[in-house]
Design a protein around this motif. Structure first.
Motif, short mmCIF file in Angstrom:
data_model
loop_
_atom_site.label_atom_id
_atom_site.label_comp_id
_atom_site.label_asym_id
_atom_site.label_seq_id
_atom_site.Cartn_x
_atom_site.Cartn_y
_atom_site.Cartn_z
N THR A 100 42.66 55.98 39.82
CA THR A 100 42.18 55.85 41.19
C THR A 100 42.39 54.42 41.68
OG1 THR A 100 40.47 57.54 40.81
CG2 THR A 100 40.17 56.08 42.71
N GLU A 101 43.20 54.27 42.71
CA GLU A 101 43.46 52.95 43.29
C GLU A 101 42.38 52.63 44.31
OE1 GLU A 101 47.40 53.00 44.87
OE2 GLU A 101 48.33 53.52 42.95
N LEU A 102 41.65 51.54 44.09
CA LEU A 102 40.56 51.16 44.99
C LEU A 102 41.06 50.31 46.16
CD1 LEU A 102 37.76 50.40 42.40
CD2 LEU A 102 38.46 52.58 43.39
N PHE A 103 41.90 49.33 45.88
CA PHE A 103 42.66 48.68 46.94
C PHE A 103 43.92 48.07 46.33
CE2 PHE A 103 39.73 45.13 45.86
CZ PHE A 103 40.58 44.05 45.81
N SER A 104 44.88 47.74 47.18
CA SER A 104 46.23 47.40 46.73
C SER A 104 46.78 46.23 47.54
CB SER A 104 47.14 48.62 46.92
OG SER A 104 46.65 49.74 46.20
N PRO A 105 47.93 45.70 47.14
CA PRO A 105 48.58 44.65 47.93
C PRO A 105 48.87 45.11 49.36
CG PRO A 105 49.56 44.76 45.75
CD PRO A 105 48.65 45.94 45.86
N ARG A 106 48.89 44.12 50.29
CA ARG A 106 49.13 44.40 51.70
C ARG A 106 50.33 43.61 52.20
NH1 ARG A 106 43.36 42.43 53.86
NH2 ARG A 106 43.82 40.84 52.29
N LYS A 107 51.26 44.27 52.82
CA LYS A 107 52.43 43.60 53.40
C LYS A 107 51.98 42.61 54.46
CE LYS A 107 56.79 44.57 55.78
NZ LYS A 107 57.68 45.64 56.33
N ASP A 130 47.91 38.50 49.68
CA ASP A 130 47.88 39.36 48.48
C ASP A 130 48.95 40.45 48.56
OD1 ASP A 130 46.74 40.86 50.49
OD2 ASP A 130 44.80 41.12 49.52
N SER A 131 50.11 40.13 49.11
CA SER A 131 51.17 41.11 49.35
C SER A 131 51.90 41.55 48.08
CB SER A 131 52.19 40.54 50.35
OG SER A 131 52.58 39.22 49.98
N GLU A 132 51.81 40.76 46.99
CA GLU A 132 52.50 41.09 45.75
C GLU A 132 51.56 41.69 44.70
OE1 GLU A 132 55.85 40.74 42.86
OE2 GLU A 132 55.83 40.40 45.02
N LEU A 133 50.40 41.02 44.48
CA LEU A 133 49.45 41.46 43.46
C LEU A 133 48.03 41.30 43.97
CD1 LEU A 133 50.87 39.68 40.25
CD2 LEU A 133 51.17 42.09 40.87
N THR A 134 47.14 42.15 43.49
CA THR A 134 45.69 41.99 43.68
C THR A 134 45.07 42.03 42.29
OG1 THR A 134 45.54 44.39 44.09
CG2 THR A 134 45.59 42.95 46.02
N GLU A 135 44.94 40.87 41.67
CA GLU A 135 44.53 40.78 40.27
C GLU A 135 43.07 40.37 40.16
OE1 GLU A 135 46.17 38.92 36.05
OE2 GLU A 135 47.34 38.72 37.90
N CYS A 136 42.28 41.16 39.45
CA CYS A 136 40.83 40.93 39.36
C CYS A 136 40.52 39.57 38.75
CB CYS A 136 40.18 42.03 38.54
SG CYS A 136 40.30 43.66 39.29
N LYS A 185 53.91 37.58 48.20
CA LYS A 185 55.25 38.06 47.91
C LYS A 185 56.29 36.99 48.27
CE LYS A 185 57.36 42.67 47.99
NZ LYS A 185 56.80 43.06 46.69
N GLY A 186 57.35 36.92 47.49
CA GLY A 186 58.33 35.87 47.66
C GLY A 186 59.44 36.18 48.64
N ASN A 187 59.14 36.95 49.68
CA ASN A 187 60.15 37.25 50.70
C ASN A 187 59.48 37.43 52.05
OD1 ASN A 187 59.00 39.86 50.66
ND2 ASN A 187 60.52 40.62 49.20
N GLN A 188 60.17 38.09 52.98
CA GLN A 188 59.63 38.24 54.33
C GLN A 188 58.38 39.11 54.39
OE1 GLN A 188 62.50 39.42 53.24
NE2 GLN A 188 62.57 41.63 53.65
N ASP A 189 58.06 39.82 53.32
CA ASP A 189 56.86 40.66 53.30
C ASP A 189 55.60 39.88 52.97
OD1 ASP A 189 58.34 42.90 53.95
OD2 ASP A 189 58.62 43.51 51.86
N GLY A 190 55.74 38.60 52.58
CA GLY A 190 54.59 37.77 52.28
C GLY A 190 54.02 37.13 53.53
#
Length: 382
Positions: A250-257, A261-267, A287-292
């Motif tokens: 179950t994914e509670l929350f995730s990276p956001r473009k 936190d676009s690449e990782l969401t690390e506890c 994230k290391g590109n235009q999505d960060g």
């Protein structure tokens, strides 16, 4: 004249909204913790030491166990002092993950000035966990304590094949009993051989002390780095991941473009129950590109916070859209991770303040302090 008055009104409104935006960026929502202030002239509190030696039981020779880097610390209160367990790397390889990691011990009466032991207190050895911990070692501890004084550490077992969450217990933070991978028995071992790391057990304040909490008869943790997941336990050692009806995590929350936190969401450090809900501090990788988020260094790690329902730990409510801490000081942006990190792993409630311990650029250990009576501003955005 009316034209001039109208223009003045427009300018006044624009200034009002601009000031409002600045004000909103300079404070945190009521549910969050902080802001945290880096004490002047204190950081870094722990740096590499090339003089200490340790007789490694696997190699059967002395090694400079903390000579290359010291970072990513767990922390807890013991006998009135803050103890930091910090990850240390030797010079056995080149690059992150290719050296051997062990955990050092440092204690402080004020949370700012630390005395270090000369040898590590937790490390890979010729024991039942060697197949999981050698040659990469033991990494990234998160530490908490139960009401009855049992300390529990969740750490990454790294054999340079699959990273796994391991667990160990202690009564003094120096002598540890290893219990192995936390998901070894759950669902017939379904998740034990998938990469997993970064466990933040839920804690609460009881009589002025931060201790491990139970919710509806169970211990709870958040874990993961790509997404945030949850797991439960009845004994602190054997953990069962929360899954959907289809058996998937179950994914509670995730990276956001477009966010920090676009690449990782690390506890991060142990989550804390408050009257507003359960607050999880986490490490967001850009994230290391235009999505960060282009306002922050690409590939950098900044610090976020998320809120969950205090009666239902898997019910995600909200999170910060902007980091409350980001790499700013020179030692947070120079080291073996030059993109910069403020990597949170340890947090202790001590003398009515929150002491937050974090890794700087995967090379040093630092501290920041939140005083609820006099909160600081979060790190500036620009």
């Amino acid at each position: 004249m009316n034209f001039i008055v109208s223009r003045l009104k427009v300018v006044t409104l624009l200034l009002f909204f601009a000031n409002l935006c600045v004000a909103q960026q300079s404070r945190l929502p009521e549910w969050s913790l902080g802001g945290f202030e880096r004490p002047a002239g204190i950081n870094p509190i722990i740096s590499p030491d090339s003089t200490t030696r340790f007789l490694d039981p696997v190699l059967n020779k002395y090694v400079g166990w903390e000579s290359n880097d010291t970072f990513n610390p767990g922390a807890a209160l013991y006998n009135g002092k803050i103890v930091v367990l910090y990850r240390s790397e030797d010079k056995s390889g080149i690059g992150i993950g290719f050296r051997t990691s062990r955990l050092g011990y440092a204690a402080s009466a004020d949370g700012l000035h630390f005395k270090r032991d000369k040898t590590p207190v937790f490390y890979p050895a010729n024991d039942s966990q060697k197949k999981y911990e050698w040659p990469g070692g033991v990494e990234d501890p998160r530490v908490a304590v139960t009401v009855n004084g049992t300390y529990v550490v969740f750490y990454t077992q790294w054999n340079r094949d699959v990273p796994r969450l391991g667990v160990a217990t202690s009564k003094d933070l120096k002598h540890w009993t290893k219990h192995g991978p936390i998901f070894e028995d759950a669902y017939k071992g379904k998740f034990v051989n998938i990469p997993h790391k970064s466990a933040s057990i839920i804690t609460k304040i009881v009589n002025g002390k931060q201790v491990v909490a139970k919710i509806k008869g169970k211990y709870w943790m958040y874990w993961g780095e790509l997404h945030v997941y949850a797991a439960t336990s009845t004994n602190l050692v054997d953990w069962k991941p929360v899954v959907n009806a289809d058996g998937l995590l179950t994914e509670l929350f995730s990276p956001r473009k477009g966010y920090f936190d676009s690449e990782l969401t690390e506890c991060g450090p142990p989550a804390i129950m408050t009257d507003k809900g359960i607050v999880l501090l986490y490490n967001g990788k850009n994230k290391g590109n235009q999505d960060g988020d282009q306002r922050f260094t690409l590939n950098s790690y900044c610090a976020g916070q998320a809120l969950f329902d205090k009666n239902d730990p898997i019910k995600f409510i909200t999170r910060l859209d902007e980091p409350f801490m980001r790499p700013m000081a020179s030692f947070e942006k120079s080291g073996q991770y030059p993109a910069g990190t403020v990597f949170l792993e340890g947090m202790v409630y001590f003398k009515k303040k929150w002491f937050l311990y974090y890794g700087a650029a995967d090379s040093r250990v630092c501290v920041a302090v939140y005083d609820p009576a006099k909160p600081s501003k979060p790190d500036p955005i620009n």
